[in-house]
Enzyme design. Sequence first.
Site, PDB file in Angstrom:
ATOM      1  N   ASP A  42       0.848  -1.200   0.000  1.00 41.70           N
ATOM      2  CA  ASP A  42       0.000   0.000   0.000  1.00 41.70           C
ATOM      3  C   ASP A  42       0.878   1.242   0.000  1.00 41.70           C
ATOM      4  OD1 ASP A  42      -1.981   1.938   0.457  1.00 41.70           O
ATOM      5  OD2 ASP A  42      -1.909   1.624   2.629  1.00 41.70           O
TER       6      ASP A  42
ATOM      7  N   ASN B 113      -0.648   4.585  -0.367  1.00 42.95           N
ATOM      8  CA  ASN B 113      -1.364   5.815  -0.009  1.00 42.95           C
ATOM      9  C   ASN B 113      -1.908   5.809   1.415  1.00 42.95           C
ATOM     10  OD1 ASN B 113      -3.540   4.089  -0.185  1.00 42.95           O
ATOM     11  ND2 ASN B 113      -4.481   5.089  -1.959  1.00 42.95           N
TER      12      ASN B 113
ATOM     13  N   ASP C  39      -4.123   3.919   2.967  1.00 45.91           N
ATOM     14  CA  ASP C  39      -5.514   3.582   3.276  1.00 45.91           C
ATOM     15  C   ASP C  39      -5.670   2.152   3.793  1.00 45.91           C
ATOM     16  OD1 ASP C  39      -5.149   2.072   0.983  1.00 45.91           O
ATOM     17  OD2 ASP C  39      -6.833   2.938  -0.127  1.00 45.91           O
TER      18      ASP C  39
ATOM     19  N   ASP D  89      -2.175  -1.454  -3.474  1.00 45.75           N
ATOM     20  CA  ASP D  89      -2.546  -0.763  -4.707  1.00 45.75           C
ATOM     21  C   ASP D  89      -1.524  -1.047  -5.803  1.00 45.75           C
ATOM     22  OD1 ASP D  89      -0.392   1.013  -3.979  1.00 45.75           O
ATOM     23  OD2 ASP D  89      -1.821   2.139  -2.751  1.00 45.75           O
TER      24      ASP D  89
ATOM     25  N   ASP E  89      -6.343 -11.161 -14.561  1.00 44.96           N
ATOM     26  CA  ASP E  89      -7.376 -12.119 -14.169  1.00 44.96           C
ATOM     27  C   ASP E  89      -8.612 -11.857 -15.026  1.00 44.96           C
ATOM     28  OD1 ASP E  89      -8.590 -14.152 -12.581  1.00 44.96           O
ATOM     29  OD2 ASP E  89      -7.448 -13.453 -10.861  1.00 44.96           O
TER      30      ASP E  89
ATOM     31  N   ASP F  59     -10.723 -17.132 -14.643  1.00 46.73           N
ATOM     32  CA  ASP F  59     -11.399 -17.543 -13.419  1.00 46.73           C
ATOM     33  C   ASP F  59     -12.571 -18.477 -13.723  1.00 46.73           C
ATOM     34  OD1 ASP F  59     -11.746 -16.971 -10.431  1.00 46.73           O
ATOM     35  OD2 ASP F  59     -13.715 -16.388 -11.197  1.00 46.73           O
TER      36      ASP F  59
ATOM     37  N   GLU G 195      -8.678 -21.704 -14.935  1.00 47.22           N
ATOM     38  CA  GLU G 195      -9.077 -22.290 -13.660  1.00 47.22           C
ATOM     39  C   GLU G 195     -10.286 -23.181 -13.930  1.00 47.22           C
ATOM     40  OE1 GLU G 195     -10.169 -20.924  -9.113  1.00 47.22           O
ATOM     41  OE2 GLU G 195     -11.092 -19.866 -10.797  1.00 47.22           O
TER      42      GLU G 195
ATOM     43  N   HIS H 104      -4.753 -17.525  -3.779  1.00 44.42           N
ATOM     44  CA  HIS H 104      -5.610 -16.669  -2.962  1.00 44.42           C
ATOM     45  C   HIS H 104      -6.824 -17.408  -2.415  1.00 44.42           C
ATOM     46  CE1 HIS H 104      -7.462 -16.750  -6.889  1.00 44.42           C
ATOM     47  NE2 HIS H 104      -8.550 -16.210  -6.395  1.00 44.42           N
ATOM     48  N   ASP H 105      -7.085 -18.619  -2.903  1.00 40.51           N
ATOM     49  CA  ASP H 105      -8.233 -19.400  -2.436  1.00 40.51           C
ATOM     50  C   ASP H 105      -7.840 -20.561  -1.531  1.00 40.51           C
ATOM     51  OD1 ASP H 105     -10.209 -17.918  -3.729  1.00 40.51           O
ATOM     52  OD2 ASP H 105     -10.057 -19.081  -5.577  1.00 40.51           O
TER      53      ASP H 105
END
Length: 612
Positions: A57, A59, A61, A65, A134, A242, A304, A377-378
């Site tokens: 990140d 910025n 928040d 990003d 993706d 995906d 996938e 990520h899964d």
Amino acid sequence: MTERTDALDPTPGDAVAPPGNAASQTRTSRRDRRRETRRPWWHTAVVYQVYPRSFADTNGDGVGDIPGITSRLDHLAELGVDVVWLSPVYRSPHDDNGYDISDYTDVDPLFGSLDDLDHLIAEAAERDIGIVMDLVVNHTSDEHEWFRDSASSADSVKRDWYWWRPARPGTTPGEPGAEPTNWGSFFSGSAWQYDEASGEYYLHLFSRKQPDLNWENPEVRAEVYAMMRSWLARGVAGFRMDVINLISKRVGPGGALADGPERPDGWGDGSAQYVDGPRMHAFLAEMHEQVFDAFPGTYLTVAETPGVTLEQAREYTDPERREVDMVFQFEHVGLDHGPGGKFDPRPLHLPDLKANLARWQEGLAETGWNSLYLGNHDQPRAVSRWGDDGEHRVVSAKTLALVLHLHRGTPYVYQGEELGMPNAGFTALEQYRDLESLNYAADAERRGLDADDVLRGLAAQSRDNARTPVPWDDSPHGGFTTGEPWIAMTPGWERTNARAQRADQGSVFHHYRRLIELRHTDPVVVDGAFALLAPEHESLWAFTRTTEDSQLVVLANLSGGELAVDLAAIGVEGGADLHDVAVASHAEAARPDGEGRIVLRPWESVVFRRAV
């Protein structure tokens, strides 16, 4: 390409000039730098997956990003990866962390801008890294303009862009049991959402905010292909697709969709009606013609494909068919699922995992190509799932990586794997952010499941395990952000951060770097035939990779105790002469004695090279 037996409607698209883009130039320089062969460039490549929200990140928040990714490209270049696959950065309401897309043509302001993405593509190309996007086109967000138009009226010109159906005959619309089929979604509950305004239901195999696109409509396909061409024109190196094998549904007379057998949660399993449907190969062949034939060079395409069989994968990845380069199959990551599904895990039986990957090695040896992965990520973190994230975290992370990267195929490294990151370590439901996990917990409460069992299942298998921020240094929040991270840091990040590991030649990071370098420099890693040894051994993972003039012997101890191995007994002749170490988990690797016996330390692994 093989002849297609089911003709599709023509899908004329907008003409796009062949790009002299940075990604194609990257692939050319990569090919020139390495040995000239006829193999596709991605056979020697290693792909690194970035989950943007948790990478870096800039910025403050608390959410990663695109400029953050750009700022960390030197880390990836030192690692040696060839491709970065970005999880979605498109505009999205983020019901499912960006996999619910409301605009395929723009970047979500949460992550930056199109200019930021163009800069990332250019900076990555300077480091000989291609960017893969993706592609999420089984469904959109319900906030996409296509769906808003479709839902505006039963007479909308886009009504047929999604799957709308009336209530089951003889039922009251909107009441339980009135759903058009009994299908349950992947995220718990019904796969149908009632729309009071039109009195019909729409299909969503995932969240209710992710309505499924109707790929039978040629206008839908034309829009998707035009969007893909626009991204190739920007210089991307390809697409990860995906759940792409869900796009073709099995439709009966009059558009009927059939019920499925009951699942443990009471809903129906409709997978037979939408996994690898009858027009899948036709759709992918058409996609190749409409998208990739418009551009020179070759692009990486990985599909996938949950539920895919080996036989189906051969068809998908057969180069003659010109559909996709490789698939993600899920058999091996389901081996530790229990009777109640993924959140009811059972201990892994190592011979099952060895046999599964070996079957895919052998099955795609002559036709097709494997993708190699343990995490994404899964999935939970591999070192916590199948390694030892306590006393032996570092060496078990190295050994799991070594075993995977020495198989034949294209390896995928998920962010943080190269640091040996463990699971999130969450102990309370309030710490979770993942939609699938929260929906499961709510459904489990409805079904009266034990709350402690639910938390244990989430701790082992939640997707949030892989989504905690990457620690870059020992500053607050690991240098991930100057604000408050959107999800908690993984405990112990102080000892797994990237700065510390890059400074330590014995770290997990440098082990990954050596594995990647070996793939780039030794053709036997890419081309060698695979042969599994000692398939029934419950701690030893051993195999060979062999070409006409070279062989690699891979030995790995996947246990917390010492392991004595008689090399001749497992089929390795001349074991006493194995001394040339190609890569190993320890600085001083174990070597065979004069009788061809070797003693591997806990979680030790070593690869020997010899001429044949």
